[in-house]
Structures are given as structure tokens and as C-alpha cells.
Design an enzyme around this catalytic site. Structure first.
Site, PDB file in Angstrom:
ATOM      1  CB  SER A  99      -0.960  -0.045   1.192  1.00  0.00           C
ATOM      2  OG  SER A  99      -1.886   1.001   1.147  1.00  0.00           O
ATOM      3  CG  ASP A 254      -3.056  -0.740  -2.417  1.00  0.00           C
ATOM      4  OD1 ASP A 254      -3.096   0.437  -1.974  1.00  0.00           O
ATOM      5  OD2 ASP A 254      -3.741  -1.662  -1.938  1.00  0.00           O
TER       6      ASP A 254
END
Length: 468
Positions: A99, A254
Site C-alpha cells: 500500500s 496500490d
């Protein structure tokens, strides 16, 4: 093995804690557990642009296949595309990504069949199965192998028919979400964080009719989230002002969260975006039960704005998984986090940065066309809520448990109790990083800063007591 499941999957330093051995075992554990509990043996996988991505994605797929799963690999795509594809194929899903973390970390996010997040029970079952596999680290790759594997990194998704078909269906779903309307006339500056959105966001928004200036869309495997993206929006703010653009859009590594920038360079965080969306959906009869789901981190200003608008709130723990559980439990349609994870549950199974971006751009187009008092995104965003002074601090953990001693926690609770009814204090361990997060809201910035510093001192003292 020190890795464990947090609020959003498993995450850690690539090649040291999280290597091919671990991820292969995780693939086996996930397939044998998730496939058994939710049905089906088909999996959809994807990854972001980190150097470790190709090797770890290959290991994950091999582990899934070792347990009898069929694997559809989408290559470099945003996390919500993996979730969407899982729904499309009635499959489970797995995304290799850390992420918003720096490039040297990586992780795996898991989705149940249909693209929904695993609940606590399912996630615990995967973790228990992983522990039973009995990972040994004798086969961990030597550091000399890291450079070889780094050279395997690619910056575009696979171009096979499965990937292209999923992306076409996903794009159609975004167009349908805004009623097929065009974004014509809108100038967008898009920051893709050199991450998973880089190959996809700008072309998609252009096909929806917008003029797009793209930033940080040249991933090299190590520049993901580096001074860019939703956690570092300063460059986007400057670019919006320089270009005279209508709106800026910043994704994380992401692609499942969005932080926006209005036409005068002011940030539109997740709270402000939710305030805009909640009122708009309510006015169009699309906000189920006139309820918005938020987390304990959402600003007091959002709570006040929703009260004034007659919109109720359901509050959850931190994490988009907690938001999703509350959305599904109540049958609600909208929820999210201040960080930019926003879930349109009547359309999608998870937070989606591109979906949020498209909805926000469409809202700007509709409102500027219909309301003579709204001539820009700034005119739209500024009145949505008045942000209460909020201070956020992270206290890093180098080792030891993330739970503070009881005596220290009592001192923290006393600080919060003595601060008064107009002040809010929250101290909690992060579910994704080795830090303790401190949040203070107060009537003035000075009071919030002072309280935050006091709490940080208490937390640091507690860490020393725990590890000393």
C-alpha cells in the site's frame, strides 16, 4: 516468523521477513482455508510496482496452485481491480502490495470469494493454518540474490486477454456508476504514486472525457510512494495551481485510496470527500437509511457537518475492513476513512481510489453546471465541512509488543479525561506499521499540539518501560 495479520492483510520488509518461502506458504494456507470456507478454487492475483513484486507474486501463485487453485494473474493493477475481478469471476483474490509503505516493504491482501475482505474469523483461520505449515527459513534467499530479483521488476500489467477483459469491464462499471456522463471540460492532474494506478488511471480518465496531466506515472520499482501519492500531496498541490487545473487526484501505492486537491490547492481528504458524497447521495435518494459509516479517526468537523445535514453516523474501529463490516451489517451504502479509503458499497466490495476519483470529478461537473454559486471544485469543497484542529503523531516501535503498560495507558486515559468535553484523544497501535498513532482534536491548534506532545512523551516512556 514475526509477521502477523494487521487491519489489512500481512505486511513486512521484503526478502527478509516477507520472502518467497513465506509467501508460498501463505498461498497454500489461503487456498486451503479460504477455498474451503467460502467455496471455489479459482483465485485472481495482482501486484503493485515494487521490485519484490514479481518474485513474491510468482511465489504466491505457486503456493495457491500447490493447494489445487486455478490462478488468474492480472499483473500490475490496483487492489480494487483485483477485488472487482474476483467478483466478476466468482473467485477469491490476493494482492501483493504494501500500500502506502516504502518500496522495501511488501505484503499480501486477501479477498474472499466474490471480492469481499476476509472477516476476523477467516483471517485468523488463515494465520493458524500458516503457522501449522511450519515455515523454515533455511531456504531464505541470500542478499546477493536481491539485485537479480530487482531486475525482474516490470512497470506495466500483463497484456493477456484475461487482464484486458477485466480492465474493460472495470472501466465500464466506473462509467455506469456516473450514469454514462462525460467528464468533458474538466482538467485533472493525476498523481499515481509510481504505483499500481500508474499504467491505468490517466488513460481511463481520458477515455471518460477529461483532460489529464499525469504525475509520478513512471515506476522503477523503488520510487513507489516516494515524495508522491496520497501520503505526500505537496507536489500535486503545486501542479494543480501551476496548471490552473480543476481538480487534483492522488492515489496511494496500490490504488485503493484517494486524496484530492481542489482548484485553489487545498486538500480534500477522505472526511471532506465523504461529506460531499453523503449529501449528494442523500439528495439523489441513494444514501441507504441516510447513514454514513466512519472510523474513530474521522474529524469532529465531519460529525458536525453530518449532524447539520440530518445524516446519521455509524462509527467503527480504524481500517476499511471495519468500515466494510459495518456497511454490510447495516445495509448501508457509503463509508470510509479520513486517509482516503472510501467505499461505495452499492457499487463495489472494497475501497477504490479510481472509483472515488471518478465520482468526485463527476460531482464537480454536475454541480458547476447546475449551481451558479459553485464555479469550481473549491466552491464545492470548502463549505462541505469545517475541519476541527487535529494533530496526528506517529511514535516508532523498534522492537517489543505494541501494547503499552497498563500504568501508562491509565495516564493516557487521564490526559484525555482532563482535556474537557470539547477535546478528543485517541492513542492506538497501527495495524499496518510498527508505530503507535496519537491523535488529538481540540478547539485550538495550540491546545491540540500541546496535548499531542504530552501523549507522545507518555507513549515513548511506555515503550522504554516495555522494552527496557
Amino acid at each position: 516468523m514475526n509477521l502477523g495479520f494487521g487491519t489489512d492483510g500481512i505486511r513486512g520488509p521484503a526478502y527478509s521477513e516477507l520472502d518467497e518461502v513465506v509467501v508460498h506458504a501463505l498461498g497454500r494456507a489461503a487456498a486451503e482455508t479460504v477455498s474451503r470456507t467460502t467455496g471455489g478454487a479459482r483465485w485472481v492475483t495482482g501486484r503493485d510496482t515494487r521490485t519484490s513484486g514479481p518474485a513474491l507474486a510468482a511465489a504466491l501463485a505457486a503456493g495457491l496452485r500447490a493447494a489445487g487453485a486455478e490462478v488468474i494473474d492480472l499483473g500490475v493493477v490496483p487492489t480494487p481491480v483485483v477485488a472487482f475481478a474476483a467478483g466478476l469471476h466468482n473467485a477469491a483474490g490476493a494482492m501483493v502490495s504494501a500500500s502506502h509503505n516504502p518500496w522495501h516493504d511488501n505484503g499480501v491482501k486477501l479477498f474472499a470469494r466474490g471480492g469481499t475482505k476476509l472477516d476476523d474469523g477467516a483471517q485468523a483461520s488463515v494465520a493458524e493454518h500458516l503457522a501449522r505449515i511450519g515455515i523454515t527459513h533455511g531456504d531464505r534467499p541470500a542478499q546477493s540474490d536481491v539485485a537479480r530479483r530487482d531486475q525482474q521488476a516490470t512497470t506495466a500489467g500483463d497484456s493477456d486477454a484475461a487482464t484486458n477483459g477485466v480492465l474493460a469491464s472495470y472501466e465500464a462499471s466506473l462509467s455506469n456508476a456516473i450514469g454514462g456522463r462525460s467528464l468533458d471540460g474538466l482538467h485533472l492532474v493525476v498523481d499515481c504514486a509510481n504505483g499500481a494506478a500508474a499504467p491505468h488511471a490517466a488513460p481511463l480518465l481520458e477515455r471518460l472525457g477529461a483532460q489529464v496531466t499525469a504525475l509520478f506515472c513512471e515506476p522503477d520499482g523503488r520510487n513507489i510512494n516516494e515524495g508522491c501519492g496520497s501520503t505526500h500531496p505537496a507536489a500535486l498541490q503545486a501542479a494543480v495551481l501551476e496548471a490552473g487545473a480543476d481538480l487534483g487526484l492522488a492515489f496511494d501505492g496500490d490504488g485503493d485510496r484517494l486524496i484530492a486537491v481542489d482548484s485553489v490547492g487545498e486538500l480534500i481528504d477522505g472526511d471532506r470527500a465523504m461529506a460531499l458524497f453523503a449529501v449528494d447521495l442523500r439528495d439523489r435518494g441513494l444514501l441507504a437509511d441516510d447513514i454514513l459509516v466512519v472510523t474513530v479517526m474521522s474529524n469532529l468537523g465531519l460529525r458536525r457537518a453530518m449532524f447539520d445535514a440530518g445524516i446519521g453516523l455509524t462509527t467503527t474501529a480504524v481500517g476499511d475492513r471495519a468500515v466494510l463490516e459495518a456497511l454490510d451489517a447495516g445495509g448501508f451504502s457509503l463509508g470510509g476513512e479520513q486517509s482516503g479509503h472510501i467505499v461505495f458499497r452499492h457499487e463495489a466490495t472494497t475501497g477504490d481510489g479510481l472509483r472515488t476519483a471518478v465520482h468526485l470529478a463527476d460531482l464537480v461537473v454536475r454541480r458547476t453546471a447546475a449551481d451558479p454559486l459553485v464555479r469550481s471544485s473549491a466552491d464545492l469543497a470548502a463549505p462541505a465541512m469545517q475541519t476541527a484542529p487535529q494533530v496526528l503523531r506517529n511514535v516508532e516501535l523498534t522492537s517489543g509488543p505494541r501494547v503499552l503498560p497498563a500504568a501508562v495507558q491509565r495516564k493516557i486515559d487521564d490526559v484525555g479525561a482532563q482535556a474537557g468535553p470539547d477535546t478528543r484523544v485517541l492513542v492506538r497501535p497501527s495495524g499496518t506499521e510498527p508505530v503507535i498513532r496519537v491523535m488529538v482534536e481540540a478547539p485550538t491548534a495550540a491546545k491540540a499540539e500541546a496535548l499531542a506532545e504530552r501523549l507522545v512523551e507518555l507513549v515513548r516512556a511506555g515503550i522504554v518501560e516495555t522494552t527496557g
